[in-house]
Structures are given as structure tokens and as C-alpha cells.
Design a protein around this motif. Structure first.
Motif, mmCIF file in Angstrom:
data_model
loop_
_atom_site.group_PDB
_atom_site.id
_atom_site.type_symbol
_atom_site.label_atom_id
_atom_site.label_comp_id
_atom_site.label_asym_id
_atom_site.label_seq_id
_atom_site.Cartn_x
_atom_site.Cartn_y
_atom_site.Cartn_z
ATOM 1 N N THR A 213 -9.208 -7.933 0.313
ATOM 2 C CA THR A 213 -9.923 -9.173 -0.040
ATOM 3 C C THR A 213 -9.329 -9.813 -1.309
ATOM 4 O OG1 THR A 213 -11.512 -7.733 -1.120
ATOM 5 C CG2 THR A 213 -12.170 -8.659 1.019
ATOM 6 N N GLU A 214 -8.878 -8.978 -2.234
ATOM 7 C CA GLU A 214 -8.264 -9.510 -3.456
ATOM 8 C C GLU A 214 -6.926 -10.184 -3.137
ATOM 9 O OE1 GLU A 214 -8.358 -6.581 -6.650
ATOM 10 O OE2 GLU A 214 -6.752 -7.671 -7.672
ATOM 11 N N PRO B 46 -7.440 -4.178 -3.107
ATOM 12 C CA PRO B 46 -8.149 -4.356 -1.834
ATOM 13 C C PRO B 46 -7.631 -5.588 -1.095
ATOM 14 C CG PRO B 46 -9.666 -4.240 -3.711
ATOM 15 C CD PRO B 46 -8.299 -4.313 -4.276
ATOM 16 N N GLN C 18 0.808 -1.213 0.000
ATOM 17 C CA GLN C 18 0.000 0.000 0.000
ATOM 18 C C GLN C 18 0.845 1.268 0.000
ATOM 19 O OE1 GLN C 18 -3.614 -0.135 -0.153
ATOM 20 N NE2 GLN C 18 -2.768 -2.115 -0.705
#
Ligand SMILES: Nc1ncnc2c1ncn2[C@@H]1O[C@H](COP(=O)(O)OS(=O)(=O)O)[C@@H](OP(=O)(O)O)[C@H]1O
Length: 341
Positions: free
Chosen positions: A195-196, A193, A183
Motif C-alpha cells: 500500500t505504501e 508494504p 522484497q
């Protein structure tokens, strides 16, 4: 930067050699790009190619291939190996400080002005940018680091007698740490994200993954050759840093004397390499590391705790990943990271 001249018998910071002009960087001898472009591709957080069963970041893959082709370990080399975000930076600092404690007093230690990654060269990165000659120029004993899975590195270390320390971490925390790193560490990485990233990790389509194959390769080698391959866990280092630093000092052949132990040398090394100390150093606040992705030095130091996955995964997600890891590691004897524990 010539403030840390070579001292015989102990490793020197790689940075010293990196900045010497008499060991110039070479252009890459082989051009692997055509071959790499034919390999399966995943964009993910770090664009990666599937090579010999592992998803390798494109920036480092030419380095890994060059290592396979022409790197041979020396008998007195020490390798620090990890799946990324498993405690590499900390291990580099602890091992470098331990092995150089007689040459560099801790109050004036290179680790006070160099990031641990400047002290211990990451070989895929160095080979990828044509610095194989600088890795070769590093005097023995060398400390080198790699994220290479055992199956990719084995021919380079086979029969050399070199020592290897592998550091492993709860895969859930390694994933969370990796995601945070992508990030903010480098503008060259993709922000995806959580979740990905989680799905990719569970499928094994994750940079340097599948993590279970990475862990298993080195775990099995540590069982086969415990005198040459030491398998440590990040959580163990957090719980018992002093005991583990003594253990690794013995493993690398420079145990602490009674006098050193009584004088608090081990605790001083632990303190020098602690998250608090490392984070507060100017070098780790301002500079960037790494010629390829140009990571901010500060991005290697975040929380440094066990169980941060709880702030990113639901209990169901954690259980799902636990089950995958448990199934993959089943029968190996490598356990200890269940979210239910
Ligand atoms: N000194 C010290 N003590 C304890 N923990 C530390 C230390 N230095 C780095 N860290 C934590 O290790 C995580 C980074 O992992 P790596 O060093 O393996 O990253 S890398 O592979 O070299 O990029 C990352 O973990 P997270 O905090 O969970 O993100 C760092 O914070």
C-alpha cells in the motif's frame, strides 16, 4: 570468461569487456555527492533523489549525471530503454539473440551462460561505478540499456542517428513487479508494504517516476522519429512474440531471411529467451548481478504475465491508478491499460 571472443559486425556481451584488464575501471572523475545530498529525498523502497523532475535511485544517479556530462552516442548504437520492470530483461535477451544469431549458434549462445544484463550493459550503473571506459571500449555495434527518461538522455543521443527501442508495460503490473523485486532481489533495498508503494507510485514519488512522464517523453519521441525510436508494449510481446521479434529485427537492420523464417529461427529465438528457458538456466539461478545493489539473477524472472495487479490491488485501487494514468496521458494517443478493458 574469454569464451565469447569479439566477432565482427555483431554486438558482443558487455561481460567480455568488463573482464578485460586492459580497460580498467576508473575512479569516478567527478564527485557528485555534495550536489546530490542537496536534492529532495524519498526513502521508499529504493532511496531516491528528485533530479530534473524524476526520482532517481541514489545508487544510479551519479551514473545518470556522468552520462549527461560526457556520454555521446554513436550512430550505430542501439539503446534499449524502459521504466523498470517493464520487460527490460526479456527485451535485452530477444534483441541480443536476434542481432548475434549469425555469430553465435543458438545451441552455444552466450545467453545460455550469461544473464541478459551481463550481455547488455546498463549504462547508469556502469558510469556510476567508474566503468565509462569499458562502455567506450565496447566495439560497435553496441547494445546499451538505460532507464533514463528522454529529457535526461536527449543531449547524449541528439543528432547521433542511433536507434532506440522503448518497452512499456501496464503501469499497474510494472508497480506490482517492482514491489516484488524490492522484497527479495537485494538486501540493500527497503521492504515496504504494498500500500505504501502504491501511494508513492500514484504520487509519482517512485524510483524513476513519475511513470507517466517517463512514458510520455519516449512515446512522443517515437511519434516524431518512428524510424529511430520504436515503442513496444510488454503485453504485445506476450501476445505476439514472433511478430514482434520480426519487427524489432527489421528495426535494428537485421531482418530474418525467408530461409531463416522457414527454418524456424524466429521461434527458436523466442524459445531461447522465454521465461521458462531463462529461469531454468544455472546462471539465472545462482549468480548475482550488479555491482551496486547486487541483485539476485533469479529476481529478474518472476511470473511474466499480464494482469498480476489483480492479486495485489482492489478494483478501487486499480481504477484510481487508471484515472491518474489516463489523465496524465490524455491526448497523447498512448492508451490500452485500463483495468475495465
Ligand atoms: N523472458 C521473459 N518473458 C516474459 N517476462 C519476463 C521475462 N523475463 C523477465 N520477465 C518479467 O519482466 C519483469 C522484470 O522486468 P524488467 O526486466 O524490466 O526488470 S529490470 O528493470 O531489468 O530490473 C518481471 O515481471 P513480473 O513477473 O510481473 O514481476 C519478469 O518476470
Amino acid at each position: 570468461m574469454a569464451t565469447y571472443p569479439p566477432r565482427s559486425g555483431a554486438p558482443i556481451p558487455f561481460k567480455v569487456i568488463e573482464e578485460q584488464e586492459d580497460h580498467p575501471s576508473q575512479p569516478r572523475l567527478e564527485d557528485y555527492d555534495d550536489f546530490i545530498s542537496t536534492l529532495p529525498f524519498e526513502k521508499g523502497s529504493v532511496p531516491s533523489r528528485k533530479y530534473q523532475g524524476f526520482w532517481y535511485p541514489e545508487g544510479f544517479l551519479p551514473g545518470a549525471m556522468a552520462i549527461q556530462q560526457r556520454f555521446k552516442a554513436r550512430p550505430d548504437d542501439l539503446f534499449l530503454v524502459s521504466f523498470p520492470k517493464s520487460g527490460t530483461t526479456w527485451l535485452k535477451a530477444l534483441v541480443f539473440a536476434t542481432m548475434t544469431r549469425k555469430q553465435y549458434p543458438l545451441a552455444r549462445h552466450p545467453l545460455l551462460s550469461l544473464n541478459p544484463h551481463d550481455c547488455v550493459a546498463y549504462i547508469e550503473e556502469r558510469f556510476a561505478i567508474g566503468q565509462a571506459s569499458k562502455v567506450e571500449a565496447l566495439p560497435s555495434p553496441r547494445i546499451l540499456s538505460t532507464h533514463m527518461p528522454y529529457s535526461l538522455l536527449q543531449d547524449s543521443v541528439a543528432g547521433s542517428g542511433c536507434r532506440i527501442i522503448y518497452i512499456a508495460r501496464d503501469p499497474k503490473d510494472a508497480l506490482v513487479s517492482f514491489w516484488h523485486f524490492t522484497q527479495k532481489s537485494s538486501p540493500k533495498l527497503n521492504k515496504i508494504p504494498f500500500t505504501e508503494a502504491f501511494e508513492a507510485f500514484c504520487e509519482g514519488k517512485f524510483p524513476f517516476g513519475p511513470i507517466w512522464d517517463h512514458l510520455l517523453g519516449w512515446w512522443r519521441e517515437s511519434l516524431k522519429r518512428p524510424e529511430k525510436v520504436l515503442f513496444l508494449k510488454y503485453e504485445g510481446l506476450l501476445e505476439e512474440p514472433v511478430a514482434n521479434v520480426k519487427r524489432l529485427a527489421e528495426f535494428v537492420g537485421c531482418p530474418f531471411s525467408e530461409e531463416e523464417e522457414e527454418g524456424g529461427m524466429v521461434e527458436e529465438i523466442v524459445r531461447l529467451c522465454s521465461m521458462e528457458s531463462m529461469k531454468s538456466l544455472e546462471v539465472n539461478k545462482v549468480r548475482k548481478h550488479g555491482p551496486i545493489y547486487q541483485f539476485a539473477n533469479s529476481s529478474f524472472f518472476r511470473k511474466g504475465v499480464k494482469g498480476d495487479w489483480r492479486n495485489h490491488m482492489s478494483p478501487e485501487m486499480a481504477r484510481r491508478l487508471d484515472v491518474i494514468i489516463e489523465e496524465k496521458l490524455q491526448g497523447s494517443g498512448l492508451t490500452g491499460w485500463s483495468s475495465q478493458a
